[in-house]
Write a protein that holds these residues in place. Structure first.
Motif, PDB file in Angstrom:
ATOM      1  N   HIS A  86      -2.013   8.938   7.392  1.00  0.00           N
ATOM      2  CA  HIS A  86      -1.734   7.888   6.411  1.00  0.00           C
ATOM      3  C   HIS A  86      -2.638   6.703   6.742  1.00  0.00           C
ATOM      4  O   HIS A  86      -2.226   5.777   7.445  1.00  0.00           O
ATOM      5  N   PRO A  87      -3.876   6.730   6.278  1.00  0.00           N
ATOM      6  CA  PRO A  87      -4.834   5.686   6.674  1.00  0.00           C
ATOM      7  C   PRO A  87      -4.437   4.311   6.166  1.00  0.00           C
ATOM      8  O   PRO A  87      -3.906   4.169   5.060  1.00  0.00           O
TER       9      PRO A  87
ATOM     10  N   THR B 106      -4.834   6.471   0.646  1.00  0.00           N
ATOM     11  CA  THR B 106      -4.016   5.261   0.642  1.00  0.00           C
ATOM     12  C   THR B 106      -4.630   4.266  -0.333  1.00  0.00           C
ATOM     13  O   THR B 106      -5.855   4.078  -0.353  1.00  0.00           O
ATOM     14  N   ILE B 107      -3.787   3.649  -1.154  1.00  0.00           N
ATOM     15  CA  ILE B 107      -4.284   2.701  -2.146  1.00  0.00           C
ATOM     16  C   ILE B 107      -3.543   1.371  -2.059  1.00  0.00           C
ATOM     17  O   ILE B 107      -2.435   1.292  -1.532  1.00  0.00           O
TER      18      ILE B 107
ATOM     19  N   GLN C  56       0.825  -1.190   0.000  1.00  0.00           N
ATOM     20  CA  GLN C  56       0.000   0.000   0.000  1.00  0.00           C
ATOM     21  C   GLN C  56       0.869   1.252   0.000  1.00  0.00           C
ATOM     22  O   GLN C  56       2.006   1.231   0.460  1.00  0.00           O
ATOM     23  N   GLY C  57       0.333   2.322  -0.547  1.00  0.00           N
ATOM     24  CA  GLY C  57       1.042   3.590  -0.579  1.00  0.00           C
ATOM     25  C   GLY C  57       0.057   4.722  -0.391  1.00  0.00           C
ATOM     26  O   GLY C  57      -1.140   4.570  -0.661  1.00  0.00           O
ATOM     27  N   THR C  58       0.555   5.873   0.077  1.00  0.00           N
ATOM     28  CA  THR C  58      -0.311   7.012   0.380  1.00  0.00           C
ATOM     29  C   THR C  58       0.185   8.269  -0.328  1.00  0.00           C
ATOM     30  O   THR C  58       1.380   8.551  -0.340  1.00  0.00           O
TER      31      THR C  58
ATOM     32  N   PHE D  23      -9.665   7.018   2.176  1.00  0.00           N
ATOM     33  CA  PHE D  23      -9.551   8.475   2.143  1.00  0.00           C
ATOM     34  C   PHE D  23      -9.421   9.005   3.566  1.00  0.00           C
ATOM     35  O   PHE D  23     -10.188   8.624   4.462  1.00  0.00           O
ATOM     36  N   GLY D  24      -8.429   9.867   3.809  1.00  0.00           N
ATOM     37  CA  GLY D  24      -8.209  10.402   5.151  1.00  0.00           C
ATOM     38  C   GLY D  24      -8.128  11.921   5.154  1.00  0.00           C
ATOM     39  O   GLY D  24      -7.644  12.534   4.194  1.00  0.00           O
TER      40      GLY D  24
END
Length: 206
Positions: A131-132, A170-171, A2-4, A142-143
């Motif tokens: 960073h959710p 974050t995806i 995951q990355g943000t 979404f944060g």
């Protein structure tokens, strides 16, 4: 993996929108606003409305948002179904009813599964950068961080107080690319700069 990605956006128009509603006797929380922002942004970036399961990417038509909320000391994730088809007042009313059910322990009255993307607003806390974590199997979360009043330049080149809020997404990189984060957050900026258009927008059910 995951990355943000994050974007620091000016939200004075969104704050003014909420203030105007309040003057009309319509009480909308920032949490309500950000759920609607998320719904509108996903509607224009439907690739975010996805999950990765058993090595396959699944895309969804309905935008069902898990809203992170701490109720009676517990983290809960109630779902607002088809959030894009509801305006800001409808979302606010549904969330308030949902929170009341949760406070009373009436879980059977609350939808807790079936979310396609998550929304986490920590603006009430001293958090400048969120960073959710992903909520599997969802592909995006979404944060929103707190609002900060800082000096900014207006269109005339003058230094004035500005309201800045950091928005993050974050995806799951197995389902989405980083450029999609950039597109999503660019859409978020468009929405917060034009709240009267988007907050009362209701998509046609798919």
């Amino acid at each position: 993996p995951q990355g943000t990605g994050s974007a620091d956006l000016e939200v004075s128009k969104l704050i003014a929108f909420r203030t105007e509603l309040k003057s009309r006797g319509i009480n909308i929380s920032f949490g309500d606003l950000y759920v609607k922002v998320c719904a509108c942004a996903v509607e224009e970036n439907m690739v975010m409305n996805a999950s990765r399961q058993d090595g396959k990417i699944i895309y969804y038509d309905d935008i069902n948002i898990n809203v992170m909320a701490t109720i009676n000391g517990y983290l809960m994730q109630p779902v607002i179904e088809k959030a894009d088809t509801k305006n800001i007042e409808e979302i606010s009313e549904e969330l308030q009813k949902t929170y009341e059910y949760l406070r009373r322990g009436r879980l059977m009255k609350v939808k807790l599964d079936g979310g396609t993307i998550s929304c986490n607003n920590l603006g009430a806390y001293m958090i400048d950068d969120i960073h959710p974590f992903l909520y599997p199997p969802q592909a995006a979360h979404f944060g929103v961080s707190r609002n900060r009043v800082v000096p900014v330049f207006n269109e005339a080149g003058e230094v004035v107080p500005g309201n800045m809020t950091l928005f993050s997404l974050t995806i799951d990189h197995g389902a989405l690319d980083g450029v999609e984060v950039a597109k999503f957050l660019t859409t978020v900026n468009k929405i917060v700069q034009d709240p009267w258009t988007y907050m009362y927008h209701k998509a046609t059910p798919r």
